[in-house]
Design a protein around this motif. Structure first.
Motif, short mmCIF file in Angstrom:
data_model
loop_
_atom_site.label_atom_id
_atom_site.label_comp_id
_atom_site.label_asym_id
_atom_site.label_seq_id
_atom_site.Cartn_x
_atom_site.Cartn_y
_atom_site.Cartn_z
N TYR A 120 -1.51 12.79 -5.41
CA TYR A 120 -0.25 13.06 -4.72
C TYR A 120 0.01 12.01 -3.64
CZ TYR A 120 0.50 17.48 -7.08
OH TYR A 120 0.73 18.44 -8.04
N VAL A 121 1.30 11.74 -3.51
CA VAL A 121 1.76 10.74 -2.54
C VAL A 121 2.84 11.38 -1.68
CG1 VAL A 121 2.85 8.49 -2.23
CG2 VAL A 121 1.24 8.85 -4.11
N LEU A 122 2.72 11.19 -0.40
CA LEU A 122 3.65 11.80 0.56
C LEU A 122 4.99 11.05 0.54
CD1 LEU A 122 3.61 14.10 2.65
CD2 LEU A 122 2.93 12.40 4.36
N VAL A 123 6.10 11.84 0.34
CA VAL A 123 7.44 11.24 0.31
C VAL A 123 8.35 12.00 1.28
CG1 VAL A 123 7.19 10.48 -2.09
CG2 VAL A 123 8.21 12.73 -1.59
N ASP A 124 9.56 11.44 1.44
CA ASP A 124 10.58 12.06 2.29
C ASP A 124 11.87 12.19 1.49
OD1 ASP A 124 11.40 12.83 5.15
OD2 ASP A 124 12.92 11.34 4.62
N PHE A 125 12.81 12.97 2.01
CA PHE A 125 14.09 13.14 1.33
C PHE A 125 14.76 11.79 1.06
CE2 PHE A 125 14.20 17.59 3.16
CZ PHE A 125 14.18 18.23 1.96
N ASN A 126 14.63 10.88 1.98
CA ASN A 126 15.30 9.58 1.83
C ASN A 126 14.78 8.79 0.63
OD1 ASN A 126 16.83 10.08 4.12
ND2 ASN A 126 15.34 9.06 5.47
N ASP B 22 -2.19 4.41 1.22
CA ASP B 22 -1.48 4.65 -0.03
C ASP B 22 -1.14 6.13 -0.23
OD1 ASP B 22 -4.17 5.19 -0.27
OD2 ASP B 22 -4.25 4.75 -2.41
N PHE B 23 -1.48 6.98 0.74
CA PHE B 23 -1.09 8.39 0.66
C PHE B 23 0.36 8.56 1.09
CE2 PHE B 23 -1.01 12.76 2.57
CZ PHE B 23 -1.20 13.46 1.39
N SER B 24 0.93 7.54 1.75
CA SER B 24 2.32 7.60 2.23
C SER B 24 3.18 6.64 1.42
CB SER B 24 2.38 7.23 3.72
OG SER B 24 3.70 7.11 4.16
N TYR B 25 4.26 7.16 0.86
CA TYR B 25 5.19 6.33 0.09
C TYR B 25 6.21 5.73 1.06
CZ TYR B 25 8.68 5.03 -3.42
OH TYR B 25 9.59 4.35 -4.22
N ARG B 26 6.11 4.42 1.23
CA ARG B 26 7.03 3.66 2.08
C ARG B 26 7.12 4.23 3.49
NH1 ARG B 26 11.93 1.46 -1.84
NH2 ARG B 26 10.54 0.75 -3.51
N GLY B 27 5.97 4.67 4.02
CA GLY B 27 5.89 5.12 5.41
C GLY B 27 6.32 6.55 5.64
N ALA B 28 6.42 7.36 4.59
CA ALA B 28 6.87 8.74 4.73
C ALA B 28 5.86 9.56 5.52
CB ALA B 28 7.08 9.35 3.35
N ARG B 29 6.39 10.51 6.31
CA ARG B 29 5.56 11.46 7.03
C ARG B 29 6.02 12.88 6.68
NH1 ARG B 29 3.29 7.17 7.82
NH2 ARG B 29 2.14 6.58 9.69
N ALA B 30 5.77 13.84 7.57
CA ALA B 30 6.09 15.25 7.30
C ALA B 30 7.35 15.67 8.04
CB ALA B 30 4.91 16.12 7.71
N ALA C 101 0.83 -1.21 0.00
CA ALA C 101 0.00 0.00 0.00
C ALA C 101 0.86 1.25 0.00
CB ALA C 101 -0.92 -0.01 1.22
N ASN C 102 2.07 1.17 0.56
CA ASN C 102 3.00 2.30 0.54
C ASN C 102 3.93 2.25 -0.66
OD1 ASN C 102 3.35 2.17 4.17
ND2 ASN C 102 1.87 3.24 2.91
N TYR C 103 3.56 1.48 -1.65
CA TYR C 103 4.28 1.40 -2.92
C TYR C 103 5.64 0.72 -2.81
CZ TYR C 103 0.74 4.91 -3.79
OH TYR C 103 -0.46 5.60 -3.87
N ASP C 104 5.83 0.02 -1.73
CA ASP C 104 7.07 -0.75 -1.59
C ASP C 104 6.78 -2.21 -1.95
OD1 ASP C 104 9.53 -1.72 -1.00
OD2 ASP C 104 9.46 -1.31 1.16
N TYR C 105 6.61 -2.43 -3.25
CA TYR C 105 6.23 -3.77 -3.70
C TYR C 105 7.37 -4.77 -3.53
CZ TYR C 105 2.13 -1.48 -5.59
OH TYR C 105 0.97 -0.76 -5.72
N GLN C 106 8.58 -4.30 -3.70
CA GLN C 106 9.70 -5.20 -3.49
C GLN C 106 9.79 -5.63 -2.02
OE1 GLN C 106 11.66 -6.57 -5.92
NE2 GLN C 106 12.29 -7.85 -4.19
N GLY C 107 9.54 -4.67 -1.13
CA GLY C 107 9.51 -5.03 0.29
C GLY C 107 8.40 -6.01 0.60
#
Length: 679
Positions: free
Chosen positions: A389-395, A496-504, A296-302
């Motif tokens: 839109y999907v929430l991401v982080d610098f990482n 699915d609003f968070s990409y791989r668990g990203a927050r603010a 759901a966080n778009y980490d399909y490989q994980g």
């Protein structure tokens, strides 16, 4: 009568007479009644051994009933006196003359009456003295009468004859011996009765053996003898029975215990099997849920790797189906290449009560111009989600490597999203909740006189991050009264609003503490050290909770200063205060957010070096359009301020990029129908 029918006298003095051969004759003596005579009885009678004495006849009740007159005794004891065998003259009793006399008279010791047709015997000469050396009383018994033959006698020996019995009456001893009736075979009950019950009811059994000195006198048994002979055997039998029963009961009990043990073992094995199956099923469900969250966080490989960690994956159809689904979806992911256009929407802390905030006499206009309400923020999140839109982080799009010299080196990396999805960043500043916003009387405690903002972040009993808020009535409430809890609620509903668990990104100052906790040593002088330690502990707890959720913590300067107007020395002093007061609580962080729409004019000068040496590598400033720059040693980014003023007067900043529509967001009723604009 015939001449050979008379008894003959034996001359013991003859040379050819052998007393031993006479006494050892194997023929059985027979009395006149045709019964065999047991010569051993006489031996036992004359023996001095008490064991050999015959038992008294049941018909004889006492010693006084015995008649000694036939024995030829002169001194017969009077009634009531005991007969002492030592006083008897056995030579007179056992002399041939006395024996012949007793044999002619019927008595208990005789052989019976003579036949009526028998003639009285003539005078019989004495048999003489007993041969020397022969004391056996059996010597004086009559010879066997089974076959009477005339022994050879010397011519001069006188012959005694008696009338022979009729031939028809003469029978062999074996023929005349009465047949014993066939006795019934005793069973176990009769044997037990004879052994234990009968002796207890028989008076004779209660008496002792014959007195060795007086064969005709009985002596009562002692209690010890009675106990040993009568009571001890049944006691021993009972003990044996008890032991046998104990053994049987013990064997049965052991068998029952063994069966119970086996049943319990089987039940334990069954329970363990069921428990193992339940645990395996729970583990399967857990892995499925974690894989679903990753996908759901778009980490399909994980998600694929998570499913592969299940040992029985190949035997589980639904897990294999999920894996195939993730592999298929991953193949459709699209690379987002233009990381420079990733927008970062920035908010100040949110207004929980617009009426109090916008009607504040001193700062109501500024709150209307620079802040967003909780309801407006929720609407913005929904529009962002609806617009893909999907929430991401610098990482997620910046990779940190190492140079040859060992320093950090930053470079871009690709973000893979489903077709139509776009990356987005969010930032909240001033998450220290300034005192002027929550404490109207400046006593250090939030009150109803505040401007309607939350006063701190807390962790509730469920581990969720919430905001504490004091309403207009003075009630302290815990709930979604600020940015973080509202965002958490939204991600919970839309993972699915968070990409791989990203927050603010959460940016705080330090002069009044962080996240609503007054964890600055300046409060020790006014509130005391205990107050400071308590506030510090609360701040540490909320910092750990925020990091665990995936929030990126940032410095918003120590004292909310505009670094554009400060020289290097002033910036260095501000950062030193941050390092001394806040770093021990918030930890070493690498993100800096410029306050008051400021920025650095030069990212190579001394001010930048001062910030870089403090540990900052990500620098976020304020601007009108999004921009992200990744250099070898740092990353720069612009943030778009979302305020009442920008939504009301510069709505195109958001609409041109299809972020959200401010006209659908602004609560003009709460704002009094208008939003002030900076001159």
């Amino acid at each position: 009568m015939a001449k050979d029918d008379f008894d003959m006298d034996f001359h013991f003095d003859d040379d050819d007479f052998d007393p031993k051969a006479f006494l050892d004759d194997d023929s059985e003596p027979i009395d006149d009644d045709g019964k065999d005579i047991d010569l051993s009885d006489l031996d036992k009678l004359l023996s001095d051994d008490p064991k050999d004495q015959p038992e008294a006849s049941p018909s004889v009740e006492s010693d006084s009933d015995l008649d000694f007159s036939d024995l030829g005794l002169d001194d017969v004891p009077e009634d009531g006196e005991d007969l002492d065998l030592d006083d008897l003259d056995l030579d007179d009793i056992l002399s041939p003359k006395a024996v012949r006399k007793n044999a002619q008279q019927p008595s208990d010791f005789g052989t019976g009456d003579l036949p009526e047709d028998a003639e009285e015997p003539e005078d019989v000469e004495p048999m003489g003295e007993t041969p020397a050396g022969n004391d056996d009383p059996a010597f004086f018994q009559d010879a066997p009468l089974e076959e009477e033959t005339e022994p050879e006698q010397p011519a001069e020996a006188p012959v005694r004859r008696r009338e022979p019995r009729p031939a028809k009456e003469r029978k062999s001893a074996r023929e005349r011996r009465p047949k014993k009736p066939k006795e019934a075979k005793p069973n176990v009950f009769t044997k037990l009765y004879d052994l234990y019950i009968a002796p207890m009811t028989n008076k004779e059994a209660m008496e002792a053996p014959v007195d060795p000195n007086n064969p005709r006198r009985r002596r009562r048994k002692t209690k010890s003898q009675i106990f040993k002979e009568v009571y001890l055997p049944p006691i021993l039998a009972c003990l044996c029975l008890i032991l046998i029963l104990s053994f049987v009961i013990g064997a049965i009990s052991n068998a029952i215990d063994q069966k119970r043990f086996n049943d319990q073992k089987k039940q334990s094995e069954l329970d363990a099997s069921i428990s193992a199956a339940s645990e395996a099923e729970a583990e399967r469900q857990r892995i499925l849920a974690e894989a679903e969250n990753l996908a759901a966080n778009y980490d399909y490989q994980g998600a694929i790797d998570k499913l592969d960690s299940y040992p029985e994956l190949a035997n589980n159809a639904d897990m294999m189906a999920k894996r195939a689904e993730y592999v298929s979806t991953q193949s459709t992911m699209v690379e987002y290449k233009d990381y420079s256009q990733i927008p970062n929407l920035s908010f100040h802390v949110l207004i929980a009560d617009p009426a109090r905030a916008f009607n504040d006499q001193e700062l109501g206009g500024k709150y209307n111009m620079n802040f967003v309400t909780t309801d407006e923020f929720s609407k913005i999140l929904q529009q962002l989600y609806d617009n893909g839109y999907v929430l991401v982080d610098f990482n997620d799009f910046v990779n940190v490597g190492q140079t040859v010299a060992g320093t950090d080196q930053y470079e871009a990396k690709s973000i893979y999203l489903p077709q139509g999805k776009k990356p987005l960043m969010l930032t909240e500043t001033m998450v220290n909740y300034f005192e002027y916003m929550v404490d109207s009387n400046k006593d250090g405690t939030p009150d109803a006189g505040g401007a309607g903002f939350a006063n701190k972040l807390v962790v509730d009993a469920n581990g969720d991050i919430q905001a504490e808020y004091v309403d207009a009535s003075g009630n302290t409430l815990i709930g979604s009264y600020d940015f973080v809890p509202i965002l958490e609620d939204f991600i919970r509903q839309h993972p699915d609003f968070s990409y791989r668990g990203a927050r603010a990104v959460l940016a705080v100052t330090g002069s009044q503490g962080i996240f609503g906790y007054r964890c600055n040593t300046s409060y020790v002088s006014t509130k005391g050290n205990d107050y400071y330690e308590q506030e510090k502990a609360g701040a540490l707890a909320i910092v750990e909770a925020l990091k665990a959720k995936g929030y990126r913590l940032a410095c918003f300067t120590y004292d909310n200063d505009n670094y554009r107007n400060k020289n290097t020395a002033e910036i260095t002093a501000d950062l030193q205060s941050w390092t001394q007061q806040i770093t021990p609580i918030i930890g070493n962080i690498d993100t800096f957010v410029f306050a008051q729409a400021s920025n650095l004019s030069d990212y190579t000068g001394s001010s930048f070096k001062a910030m870089y040496q403090t540990g900052f590598r990500y620098f976020i400033s304020n601007d009108k359009s999004p921009m992200t720059e990744i250099n070898n040693t740092y990353v720069r980014q612009n943030r778009l301020m979302v305020t009442g003023e920008t939504m009301a007067w510069y709505a195109d900043r958001f609409t041109d990029r299809s972020l959200f529509d401010p006209n659908m967001v602004l609560d003009m009723t709460a704002r009094g129908g208008s939003v002030p604009k900076a001159g």
